[in-house]
Design an enzyme around this catalytic site. Structure first.
Site, PDB file in Angstrom:
ATOM      1  N   HIS A  78     -36.131  28.612  40.250  1.00  0.00           N
ATOM      2  CA  HIS A  78     -35.294  27.540  39.683  1.00  0.00           C
ATOM      3  C   HIS A  78     -36.082  26.247  39.627  1.00  0.00           C
ATOM      4  O   HIS A  78     -36.973  26.019  40.438  1.00  0.00           O
ATOM      5  CB  HIS A  78     -34.014  27.349  40.502  1.00  0.00           C
ATOM      6  CG  HIS A  78     -34.244  27.141  41.969  1.00  0.00           C
ATOM      7  ND1 HIS A  78     -34.544  28.183  42.816  1.00  0.00           N
ATOM      8  CD2 HIS A  78     -34.242  26.026  42.730  1.00  0.00           C
ATOM      9  CE1 HIS A  78     -34.707  27.712  44.044  1.00  0.00           C
ATOM     10  NE2 HIS A  78     -34.532  26.399  44.021  1.00  0.00           N
ATOM     11  N   HIS A 129     -35.635  22.212  39.886  1.00  0.00           N
ATOM     12  CA  HIS A 129     -34.759  21.087  40.234  1.00  0.00           C
ATOM     13  C   HIS A 129     -35.003  19.950  39.249  1.00  0.00           C
ATOM     14  O   HIS A 129     -36.164  19.615  38.954  1.00  0.00           O
ATOM     15  CB  HIS A 129     -35.102  20.536  41.624  1.00  0.00           C
ATOM     16  CG  HIS A 129     -34.821  21.449  42.768  1.00  0.00           C
ATOM     17  ND1 HIS A 129     -33.699  21.347  43.545  1.00  0.00           N
ATOM     18  CD2 HIS A 129     -35.542  22.472  43.291  1.00  0.00           C
ATOM     19  CE1 HIS A 129     -33.732  22.269  44.499  1.00  0.00           C
ATOM     20  NE2 HIS A 129     -34.843  22.969  44.368  1.00  0.00           N
TER      21      HIS A 129
HETATM   22  P1  5GP Z   1     -34.623  25.406  47.032  1.00  0.00           P
HETATM   23  O1  5GP Z   1     -34.427  24.886  48.440  1.00  0.00           O
HETATM   24  O2  5GP Z   1     -34.722  26.924  47.061  1.00  0.00           O
HETATM   25  O3  5GP Z   1     -35.741  24.760  46.290  1.00  0.00           O
HETATM   26  O4  5GP Z   1     -33.315  25.020  46.232  1.00  0.00           O
HETATM   27  C1  5GP Z   1     -32.102  25.699  46.356  1.00  0.00           C
HETATM   28  C2  5GP Z   1     -31.017  24.742  45.964  1.00  0.00           C
HETATM   29  O5  5GP Z   1     -29.809  25.461  45.777  1.00  0.00           O
HETATM   30  C3  5GP Z   1     -30.723  23.666  47.022  1.00  0.00           C
HETATM   31  O6  5GP Z   1     -30.934  22.373  46.459  1.00  0.00           O
HETATM   32  C4  5GP Z   1     -29.275  23.910  47.391  1.00  0.00           C
HETATM   33  O7  5GP Z   1     -28.570  22.718  47.612  1.00  0.00           O
HETATM   34  C5  5GP Z   1     -28.737  24.664  46.183  1.00  0.00           C
HETATM   35  N1  5GP Z   1     -27.640  25.553  46.490  1.00  0.00           N
HETATM   36  C6  5GP Z   1     -27.518  26.376  47.558  1.00  0.00           C
HETATM   37  N2  5GP Z   1     -26.387  27.094  47.482  1.00  0.00           N
HETATM   38  C7  5GP Z   1     -25.769  26.712  46.337  1.00  0.00           C
HETATM   39  C8  5GP Z   1     -24.538  27.112  45.708  1.00  0.00           C
HETATM   40  O8  5GP Z   1     -23.788  27.966  46.172  1.00  0.00           O
HETATM   41  N3  5GP Z   1     -24.237  26.504  44.532  1.00  0.00           N
HETATM   42  C9  5GP Z   1     -25.054  25.555  43.979  1.00  0.00           C
HETATM   43  N4  5GP Z   1     -24.639  25.008  42.806  1.00  0.00           N
HETATM   44  N5  5GP Z   1     -26.207  25.160  44.533  1.00  0.00           N
HETATM   45  C10 5GP Z   1     -26.561  25.729  45.697  1.00  0.00           C
END
Ligand code: 5GP
Ligand code: ZN
Length: 113
Positions: free
Chosen positions: A99, A101
């Protein structure tokens, strides 16, 4: 992480709720549930790739980046924004589904933490 336990796959399948801002055949954009900035969106491919190293589809990645820029303009981020792809534990990746951001709406630090 296995695709079956993946929250982003569940969102894409409509099994888990999310605020969807945009989608096409290959990707979706949602609001992050725990926003780290006034605007915090996630652009997510519909196919499950654990991270950017697993995805060989350059067209898909390019289209997601272009869409991120369109969303930034849709969200009025003319003062700037940041695109981030956390990859692996040391970078703080918490969801093992590729993903991008999109963060904006406040001043940001460099270097990032
Ligand atoms: P990462 O830490 O893997 O780069 O980003 C994962 C993102 O997913 C985090 O910013 C977190 O807040 C978001 N996230 C986690 N669970 C959920 C969810 O159930 N729904 C949404 N919309 N975002 C989520
Ligand atoms: Zn997934």
């Amino acid at each position: 992480m296995a695709k079956q336990n993946c929250i982003f796959c569940q969102i894409i399948a409509g099994e888990l709720k999310a605020t969807i801002l945009w989608e096409d055949d290959s990707a979706i954009a949602i609001r992050d549930l725990y926003p780290q900035a006034p605007t915090h969106l996630l652009i997510i491919p519909k196919e499950h790739y654990t991270d950017i190293t697993e995805c060989k589809d350059g067209l898909l990645i390019g289209n997601m980046l272009k869409q991120a820029a369109s969303l930034a303009s849709q969200e009025d981020l003319s003062n700037g924004f940041r695109l981030i792809i956390n990859t692996g534990p040391q970078a703080g990746q918490t969801v093992a589904h590729l993903h991008i951001h999109l963060l904006g709406g406040r001043n940001m630090q460099w270097p990032p933490g």
